[in-house]
Design an enzyme around this catalytic site. Structure first.
Site, PDB file in Angstrom:
ATOM      1  N   THR A 157     -11.999  -9.394  -7.742  1.00 31.66           N
ATOM      2  CA  THR A 157     -13.337  -8.915  -7.417  1.00 31.66           C
ATOM      3  C   THR A 157     -13.284  -7.452  -6.999  1.00 31.66           C
ATOM      4  O   THR A 157     -14.149  -6.651  -7.387  1.00 31.66           O
ATOM      5  CB  THR A 157     -13.974  -9.772  -6.308  1.00 31.66           C
ATOM      6  OG1 THR A 157     -13.802 -11.158  -6.625  1.00 31.66           O
ATOM      7  CG2 THR A 157     -15.459  -9.476  -6.180  1.00 31.66           C
ATOM      8  N   GLY A 162     -12.537  -8.285  -1.117  1.00 30.21           N
ATOM      9  CA  GLY A 162     -12.868  -9.656  -1.450  1.00 30.21           C
ATOM     10  C   GLY A 162     -12.441 -10.611  -0.348  1.00 30.21           C
ATOM     11  O   GLY A 162     -11.991 -10.205   0.722  1.00 30.21           O
ATOM     12  N   ALA A 163     -12.585 -11.909  -0.605  1.00 24.92           N
ATOM     13  CA  ALA A 163     -12.152 -12.941   0.337  1.00 24.92           C
ATOM     14  C   ALA A 163     -11.808 -14.198  -0.448  1.00 24.92           C
ATOM     15  O   ALA A 163     -12.331 -14.432  -1.536  1.00 24.92           O
ATOM     16  CB  ALA A 163     -13.238 -13.244   1.361  1.00 24.92           C
ATOM     17  N   GLU A 186      -4.804  -4.954   4.198  1.00 23.83           N
ATOM     18  CA  GLU A 186      -6.235  -5.228   4.163  1.00 23.83           C
ATOM     19  C   GLU A 186      -6.815  -5.305   5.571  1.00 23.83           C
ATOM     20  O   GLU A 186      -7.902  -4.768   5.841  1.00 23.83           O
ATOM     21  CB  GLU A 186      -6.500  -6.534   3.406  1.00 23.83           C
ATOM     22  CG  GLU A 186      -6.281  -6.418   1.903  1.00 23.83           C
ATOM     23  CD  GLU A 186      -6.390  -7.745   1.186  1.00 23.83           C
ATOM     24  OE1 GLU A 186      -6.605  -7.728  -0.040  1.00 23.83           O
ATOM     25  OE2 GLU A 186      -6.244  -8.802   1.831  1.00 23.83           O
TER      26      GLU A 186
END
Length: 262
Positions: free
Chosen positions: A36, A90-91, A111
């Site tokens: 993503t 993203g996750a 991150e």
């Protein structure tokens, strides 16, 4: 719309496209890692080329840094920039309180450092990442190579006394070898099933000797941008409580990010 793009791909693109609109000229921007986030870098690269957008980016992995440079984005280090206006990443999972599990791509340490060195963090995700309770996705924990088997045993023993469904920890592999992070560490994936108290777990994990950082991001995310398979995007700001919707559909393109990870 390209036949090469699945509904999940379209959802990722739509979320990335919407989030790219938060980036303003002159900003210092943290760029996440994963498929993503790769769409985000592509969208920002198009703005650099088409609008003359000028930003300074700090990448959360060597993979993202390489991609950003290839599309004309200026990449610097956090040591030089020190603080960021915005991070977009993203996750792997997120809940209603915008607590996250991250680290499926193996970059959780950078991150988390980059996200917490930002005025705001925006998370971009497809709708499958939303969960009622965190824990179905294995929780990554970055650990030192020294004493890793001992760290694994300590983690599994510690988990027995916490509000989780499972306590199995498995070393992440890259083929036949242990996965190595950009910092030269390894990752243990915790198969918990359900995390009853994510805040408590995040604090306790980092007390285990050998643990560098864990993939629970608590009270870090400010905005979640969720993409759906029809190109619809929902943007929710947890601070203001505001939610809005829009739609973004990709031009016919080859899906070059299919193998970029989660």
């Amino acid at each position: 719309m390209s036949a090469d793009l699945s509904p999940i791909d379209i959802a990722k693109f739509a979320a990335a496209k919407r989030a790219s609109g938060f980036v303003e000229d002159g900003m210092r921007v943290g760029l996440g890692t994963g498929s993503t986030a790769a769409w985000l870098v592509k969208c920002l690269g198009e703005r650099v080329q088409d609008e003359g957008l000028e930003i300074t980016a700090v990448a959360t992995s060597s993979q993202t840094a390489k991609q950003a440079q290839e599309v004309g984005i200026k990449v610097s280090s956090l040591n030089d920039v020190k603080w960021l206006d915005l991070t977009i990443d993203g996750a792997d999972e997120y809940d209603d309180e915008l607590n996250l599990i991250k680290g499926g791509g193996g970059a959780l340490l950078q991150e988390k450092i980059v996200a917490t060195a930002s005025d705001r963090m925006i998370v971009i995700a497809d709708s499958t990442k939303k969960v009622a309770t965190l824990g179905a996705f294995p929780l990554p924990v970055e650990v030192l190579a020294f004493g890793m088997p001992t760290t694994q045993l300590l983690l599994e023993e510690m988990l027995n006394g916490l509000d989780v469904m499972g306590n199995k920890a498995t070393p992440r592999m890259a083929g036949d070898a242990l996965f190595v992070t950009d910092e030269g560490n390894h990752i243990l994936d915790l198969h918990l099933g359900r995390i009853g108290n994510a805040r408590q777990l995040a604090l306790i994990l980092n007390q285990v000797p050998g643990v560098v950082e864990n993939g629970l991001f608590i009270d870090i995310c400010d905005v979640i941008v969720t993409g759906y398979g029809d190109g619809t995007v929902e943007t929710r700001d947890i601070n203001s409580g505001e939610t809005d919707t829009a739609q973004f559909l990709p031009e016919p393109v080859e899906n070059v990010f299919r193998d970029a990870g989660v």
